[in-house]
Design an enzyme around this catalytic site. Structure first.
Site, mmCIF file in Angstrom:
data_model
loop_
_atom_site.group_PDB
_atom_site.id
_atom_site.type_symbol
_atom_site.label_atom_id
_atom_site.label_comp_id
_atom_site.label_asym_id
_atom_site.label_seq_id
_atom_site.Cartn_x
_atom_site.Cartn_y
_atom_site.Cartn_z
ATOM 1 N N HIS A 118 0.872 -1.156 0.408
ATOM 2 C CA HIS A 118 -0.479 0.364 0.031
ATOM 3 C C HIS A 118 0.991 1.292 -0.278
ATOM 4 O O HIS A 118 0.750 1.993 -0.952
ATOM 5 C CB HIS A 118 -0.755 -0.233 0.899
ATOM 6 C CG HIS A 118 -1.544 0.773 1.268
ATOM 7 N ND1 HIS A 118 -2.637 1.675 1.148
ATOM 8 C CD2 HIS A 118 -1.449 2.360 2.304
ATOM 9 C CE1 HIS A 118 -3.675 1.994 1.654
ATOM 10 N NE2 HIS A 118 -2.722 3.369 2.041
ATOM 11 N N GLU A 119 1.999 1.566 0.826
ATOM 12 C CA GLU A 119 2.222 2.387 0.968
ATOM 13 C C GLU A 119 3.493 2.414 -0.064
ATOM 14 O O GLU A 119 4.008 3.736 -0.471
ATOM 15 C CB GLU A 119 3.554 2.346 2.438
ATOM 16 C CG GLU A 119 2.663 2.168 3.843
ATOM 17 C CD GLU A 119 1.875 3.310 4.017
ATOM 18 O OE1 GLU A 119 2.077 4.928 3.165
ATOM 19 O OE2 GLU A 119 0.474 3.686 4.302
ATOM 20 N N HIS A 179 2.143 4.336 -3.267
ATOM 21 C CA HIS A 179 1.981 6.140 -3.010
ATOM 22 C C HIS A 179 3.061 6.270 -3.339
ATOM 23 O O HIS A 179 3.370 7.190 -3.762
ATOM 24 C CB HIS A 179 2.131 6.213 -1.951
ATOM 25 C CG HIS A 179 0.553 6.108 -0.806
ATOM 26 N ND1 HIS A 179 -0.243 7.209 -1.203
ATOM 27 C CD2 HIS A 179 0.307 5.763 0.081
ATOM 28 C CE1 HIS A 179 -1.315 6.517 -0.296
ATOM 29 N NE2 HIS A 179 -1.203 5.848 0.541
#
Length: 441
Positions: free
Chosen positions: A86-87, A90
């Site tokens: 998920h990170e 980003h």
């Protein structure tokens, strides 16, 4: 929980070492340091215990504690791999937008991708914020679609895949809640920013929404705890508390930015210089310096400006006293060693405080000559003066002893990182934000 909007300076990284406040660096992924905060081990244990209890109820794990504990630990670790992905979503989009990613840290509340600055455009910020939930949604959909095939291999594997698929969907949907510091709050901020043309207005709206959601989480969490909900209620309370803390921090940051943009140099000005006449001897400069030593007033060591007939004509340093023998001090005058005022770093009275911060960062001496409307010297500004003005704008009053210590070391009171704040504001486009709320000059 994602705190992508946090902007922090980075320390040089070397493998594996502990960075105070950042945890341990494990490795680099695409040049991005991956760190684990000590608090992560707490939630790892809690999640392992929760997953173990769920797996122990399955027929395939009946009577074999080592299987349930192994599957519980594996599920917890793979959940954090999902958080890491998920990170990374980003981070990779941020790199494409030209934003350097300082690190990815796993901690108590999940993960945080730290960037040196935010995107300077609303749509770029939106793309970065949306990338993480998009990764989690895709990963969750793929895992749930694979549950049937995994169950044919092993019921335990099927349960693992189903758990991770559902958790990734929850991770995505939770982060899409419209309030800072969640991804949904960053998306809301970007939408309001794009619509109004004001990044500050977007932050205000997303912060208010985040505060409401955090308060709601606290209320629901306490209600669940009172009804015997245990872990789920406590987790909601923790999330709510974290959100309220982030909201307060964001509100304080907004207030600080507002003061730096609204307040001007004039009210912060002090008069920390001395004036001598050009026809005076060098010995008068020596007496001025000796007076400073005798009184213990370090402020007397500031600039010495020179006048002639009521007009400013320059300044003088102590260098002539060091270069010439004492016998020459009565024969030579101040005018013989005059330097032009233009050599002193200066700033206009009407300049906003953020400009003064940048100007101070560029000076060796850490102080500026403040010029009035006619371009003539009106006073001086050092880091303590500026910091005191910022604190006054925030309605904060420090003890005189702290201000005195800051003035003697020529630092910002309370160690305020004003230089870093202003550089972040400039990099994020906040200094170019011509919003209708009057936040920029």
């Amino acid at each position: 929980m994602d705190v992508l909007s946090r902007i922090e300076s980075t320390l040089p990284a070397s493998p594996p070492e502990k960075h105070l406040g950042d945890g341990w660096q494990l490795m680099r992924i695409g040049g991005i340091p991956l760190r684990v905060h000590p608090s992560w081990f707490i939630v790892l244990v809690l999640f392992t215990m929760a997953f173990q209890q769920q797996v122990a109820k399955l027929p395939a794990a009946a009577g074999a504690d080592w299987i349930s504990w192994s599957m519980g630990l594996l599920t917890a670790l793979l959940l954090f791999v999902s958080v890491l992905l998920h990170e990374l979503g980003h981070s990779l989009v941020a790199l494409r937008e030209g934003v350097k990613v300082s690190s990815i840290t796993l901690f108590l509340m999940g993960g945080v991708a730290r960037v040196e600055r935010e995107c300077s455009t609303a749509m770029g910020s939106l793309r970065v914020a949306a990338a993480g939930p998009a990764v989690s949604l895709i990963l969750g959909a793929v895992l749930l679609f694979s549950v049937h095939a995994a169950e044919h291999v092993s019921p335990l594997l099927g349960n693992l895949v189903a758990q991770l698929g559902g958790l990734n969907l929850v991770l995505a949907l939770f982060n899409l809640l419209p309030g800072l510091p969640l991804d949904g709050g960053l998306i809301l901020k970007s939408i309001v920013w794009q619509w109004t043309g004001s990044q500050r207005r977007g932050i205000q709206v997303a912060t208010a929404s985040g505060r409401f959601l955090s308060l709601l989480a606290l209320m629901i969490g306490f209600w669940i705890v009172l009804r015997g909900g245990g872990f789920a209620g406590l987790w909601l309370v923790l999330l709510g508390w974290f959100g309220m803390s982030a909201s307060r921090s964001q509100t304080q940051t907004l207030a600080l930015q507002q003061v730096l943009k609204r307040e001007t140099v004039g009210p912060a000005t002090s008069r920390r210089f001395r004036v001598v006449e050009a026809d005076q001897s060098l010995r008068s400069l020596s007496k001025l310096r000796l007076g400073a030593v005798d009184s213990g007033d370090s402020c007397l060591q500031d600039w010495v400006l020179v006048c002639r007939g009521g007009r400013w004509i320059g300044f003088i340093t102590d260098q002539p006293l060091k270069d010439l023998p004492v016998q020459q001090w009565d024969r030579q005058t101040i005018a013989d060693h005059l330097q032009p005022l233009e050599r002193l770093p200066s700033i206009q009275q009407t300049a906003p405080l953020w400009e003064a911060v940048l100007a101070l960062e560029d000076t060796e001496q850490g102080r500026l000559l403040v010029l009035g409307p006619a371009g003539l010297p009106d006073g001086t500004l050092d880091r303590c003066d500026l910091g005191e003005a910022v604190l006054k704008g925030l309605s904060v009053k420090l003890p005189e002893s702290m201000l005195t210590a800051a003035r003697r070391s020529n630092t910002y009171p309370f160690g305020m990182p004003l230089g870093q704040v202003v550089k972040s504001m400039r990099a994020s486009g906040l200094l170019d934000d011509q919003s209708s709320d009057g936040s920029s000059r």
